[in-house]
Enzyme design. Structure first.
Site, PDB file in Angstrom:
ATOM      1  N   ASN A 223      -4.864  -2.114  -4.250  1.00 17.42           N
ATOM      2  CA  ASN A 223      -6.079  -2.189  -3.439  1.00 17.42           C
ATOM      3  C   ASN A 223      -5.901  -1.309  -2.200  1.00 17.42           C
ATOM      4  O   ASN A 223      -6.358  -1.640  -1.117  1.00 17.42           O
ATOM      5  CB  ASN A 223      -6.352  -3.649  -3.045  1.00 17.42           C
TER       6      ASN A 223
ATOM      7  N   SER B  21     -14.670   6.099   7.152  1.00 15.24           N
ATOM      8  CA  SER B  21     -14.112   7.377   7.610  1.00 15.24           C
ATOM      9  C   SER B  21     -13.069   7.907   6.629  1.00 15.24           C
ATOM     10  O   SER B  21     -12.679   9.067   6.701  1.00 15.24           O
ATOM     11  CB  SER B  21     -13.476   7.210   8.995  1.00 15.24           C
TER      12      SER B  21
ATOM     13  N   HIS C 221      -5.040  -9.318   3.867  1.00 19.22           N
ATOM     14  CA  HIS C 221      -3.947  -9.488   4.832  1.00 19.22           C
ATOM     15  C   HIS C 221      -4.436  -9.831   6.228  1.00 19.22           C
ATOM     16  O   HIS C 221      -3.855 -10.670   6.917  1.00 19.22           O
ATOM     17  CB  HIS C 221      -3.098  -8.209   4.866  1.00 19.22           C
ATOM     18  N   ARG C 222      -5.535  -9.203   6.669  1.00 26.13           N
ATOM     19  CA  ARG C 222      -5.990  -9.425   8.044  1.00 26.13           C
ATOM     20  C   ARG C 222      -6.603 -10.816   8.234  1.00 26.13           C
ATOM     21  O   ARG C 222      -6.515 -11.386   9.317  1.00 26.13           O
ATOM     22  CB  ARG C 222      -6.958  -8.330   8.475  1.00 26.13           C
TER      23      ARG C 222
ATOM     24  N   ASP D 153     -10.917  -2.814  12.263  1.00 26.76           N
ATOM     25  CA  ASP D 153      -9.821  -3.680  11.812  1.00 26.76           C
ATOM     26  C   ASP D 153      -9.355  -4.614  12.929  1.00 26.76           C
ATOM     27  O   ASP D 153      -9.220  -5.818  12.735  1.00 26.76           O
ATOM     28  CB  ASP D 153      -8.640  -2.845  11.303  1.00 26.76           C
TER      29      ASP D 153
ATOM     30  N   LYS E  99       0.500  -6.596   2.098  1.00 23.16           N
ATOM     31  CA  LYS E  99      -0.228  -5.316   2.060  1.00 23.16           C
ATOM     32  C   LYS E  99       0.176  -4.419   3.230  1.00 23.16           C
ATOM     33  O   LYS E  99       0.270  -3.201   3.076  1.00 23.16           O
ATOM     34  CB  LYS E  99      -1.731  -5.585   2.069  1.00 23.16           C
TER      35      LYS E  99
ATOM     36  N   ASP F  32       0.825  -1.216   0.000  1.00 22.41           N
ATOM     37  CA  ASP F  32       0.000   0.000   0.000  1.00 22.41           C
ATOM     38  C   ASP F  32       0.857   1.264   0.000  1.00 22.41           C
ATOM     39  O   ASP F  32       0.508   2.268  -0.626  1.00 22.41           O
ATOM     40  CB  ASP F  32      -0.939   0.014   1.212  1.00 22.41           C
TER      41      ASP F  32
ATOM     42  N   GLU G 120     -11.008  -4.941   2.278  1.00 23.07           N
ATOM     43  CA  GLU G 120     -10.267  -5.679   1.250  1.00 23.07           C
ATOM     44  C   GLU G 120     -11.093  -6.817   0.655  1.00 23.07           C
ATOM     45  O   GLU G 120     -10.935  -7.191  -0.498  1.00 23.07           O
ATOM     46  CB  GLU G 120      -8.959  -6.220   1.842  1.00 23.07           C
TER      47      GLU G 120
END
Length: 426
Positions: free
Chosen positions: A94, A171, A386-387, A314, A412, A49, A342
């Site tokens: 992304n 946000s 990624h998460r 997140d 990412k 990113d 994502e």
């Protein structure tokens, strides 16, 4: 497809220094580019990113020097909005933290731009931001689907006045407008419509703007006033905090199978809302200790929680997999914006938790998780998210292995996550 199988882990303990925050890194890079003076950013995140933002800034005429390990960057600020003479196409992967702020910033100066990205980026909404920018006179058109990238932007400047922004989906739309507003043609007032999600991310934005010399008047997150006549000025040095969302996996691991884990790079004075993850973990029964630039987590008997996670969506994902080790049924509420991240994280999380044996109820904006008596070895699909990959590494803290498909999707935000996780594992 590549996969990684993690064998059961007996004990987690040690110390981990966090990579820089993605949210802070990309905000600071953009403001450093718009500011007058040279900014030296340290502890910058080296990830996909950030690379997309840096590549875009290069095309936009910004000069910078990146250290060999890519964590220190000296940015020569333009001292004004972007001005280009040739049409430019910017590919932003992304990276929402690049797409949204750049979409707003490119309206300020002169130029003809196309902003595009990976297929998933074309499914991530941007309509609320475009609506607000158009209220300020921006010339933006959708090149494919209405309300989604790719976008064509004709830079003509942003007018002074009052705009409304819908804050209910992301946000990042408000963040993008806030960061561009000081370079508009006069005083800007932003009024929020709907419930503003992820408020702590707005605090990050306002804090970084202040470090670059700009004041915003915040009326209880319902109205923001950006007085006229301001410009960004380099603070000279800018330290990027460790990524608080990335801390969540190590803190949760300690809560489940510690030992103790000390996470450095964030602390009790962090500007990131995701440090509140540690409070949620404490409510579940973990032992948490705070320092100025560290957090320590130790094992506790974990019990289920039923909480509103709208402010830290997140990090809330990590609670979903931690719930597999808690007694009782855990409910994660008010996280509709998982659906526009994502991947559709509510659907993905429900699907993969069921694979390891959990009983799951998936609602429009919530997920309810009851752990099984014994976890099942499963191959976890990560949806190029990624998460998802990092969250499900925690399954290995049981007496069951877990297989993570496409583990490299962590690039990412945290390319060496699995190495760091292994270093703490016994």
């Amino acid at each position: 497809m590549e996969s990684l199988t993690l064998q059961p882990i007996e004990l987690i303990s040690g110390e981990v220094n966090l990579p820089g925050s993605k949210s802070v890194s990309n905000r600071a890079l953009l403001l450093a580019a718009l500011a007058s003076g040279t900014t030296r950013l340290t502890n910058l995140l080296d990830s996909d990113d950030i690379r997309h933002m840096l590549n875009a800034l290069t095309k936009l005429g910004v000069n910078y020097r990146l250290s060999a390990d890519k964590t220190t960057c000296e940015v020569e600020g333009l001292g004004q909005a972007f001005h280009t003479t040739q049409p430019l196409e910017l590919f932003l992967g992304n990276a929402g933290t690049a797409m949204r702020p750049l979409a707003a910033a490119l309206c300020l100066g002169q130029g003809d731009y196309v902003l595009t990205g990976e297929p998933r980026m074309k499914e991530r909404p941007i309509g609320h931001l475009v609506d607000a920018l158009r209220q300020a006179g921006a010339q933006i058109e959708y090149l494919e689907q209405e309300n989604f990238p790719p976008l064509r932007i004709q830079g003509t400047g942003l007018q002074a006045g009052t705009v409304t922004i819908d804050g209910s989906i992301s946000s990042q739309f408000l963040t993008a407008f806030l960061m561009s507003a000081p370079l508009a043609q006069g005083k800007v007032t932003i009024k929020i419509v709907g419930e503003l999600v992820s408020k702590p991310y707005i605090d990050i934005t306002l804090h970084i703007m202040e470090q670059f010399g700009v004041q915003v008047i915040n009326h209880d997150y319902q109205e923001f006033v950006i007085p006229a006549g301001q410009s960004y000025v380099s603070p000279g040095q800018f330290l990027v905090e460790g990524d608080a969302s990335s801390a969540s996996y190590f803190l949760a691991a300690a809560a489940i199978k510690g030992g103790e884990v000390k996470v450095t790079g964030i602390g009790k004075n962090s500007i990131q809302g995701d440090i509140q993850f540690a409070d949620a973990l404490e409510k579940m029964g973990a032992q948490i200790e705070w320092g100025d630039d560290y957090v320590i987590a130790r094992r506790g008997e974990l019990n289920a929680v039923d909480l509103d996670f709208n402010h830290i969506p997140d990090a809330a994902m990590t609670i979903a997999t931690t719930a597999l080790f808690a007694k009782g049924t855990t409910a994660i509420r008010n996280v509709y914006n998982w659906r526009v991240k994502e991947t559709d994280r509510l659907a993905a999380m429900a699907t993969e938790l069921r694979k390891v044996g959990a009983t799951v109820e998936e609602g429009e904006d919530f997920i309810v998780i009851t752990p099984p008596t014994k976890l099942i070895h499963a191959a976890i699909d990560t949806y190029d998210d990624h998460r998802m990959a990092m969250c499900f590494s925690l399954v290995a803290l049981s007496d069951t292995p877990v297989t993570i498909n496409d583990p490299k999707c962590t690039s990412k935000t945290f390319p060496d996550y699995f190495d760091k996780f292994a270093q703490l594992s016994r």
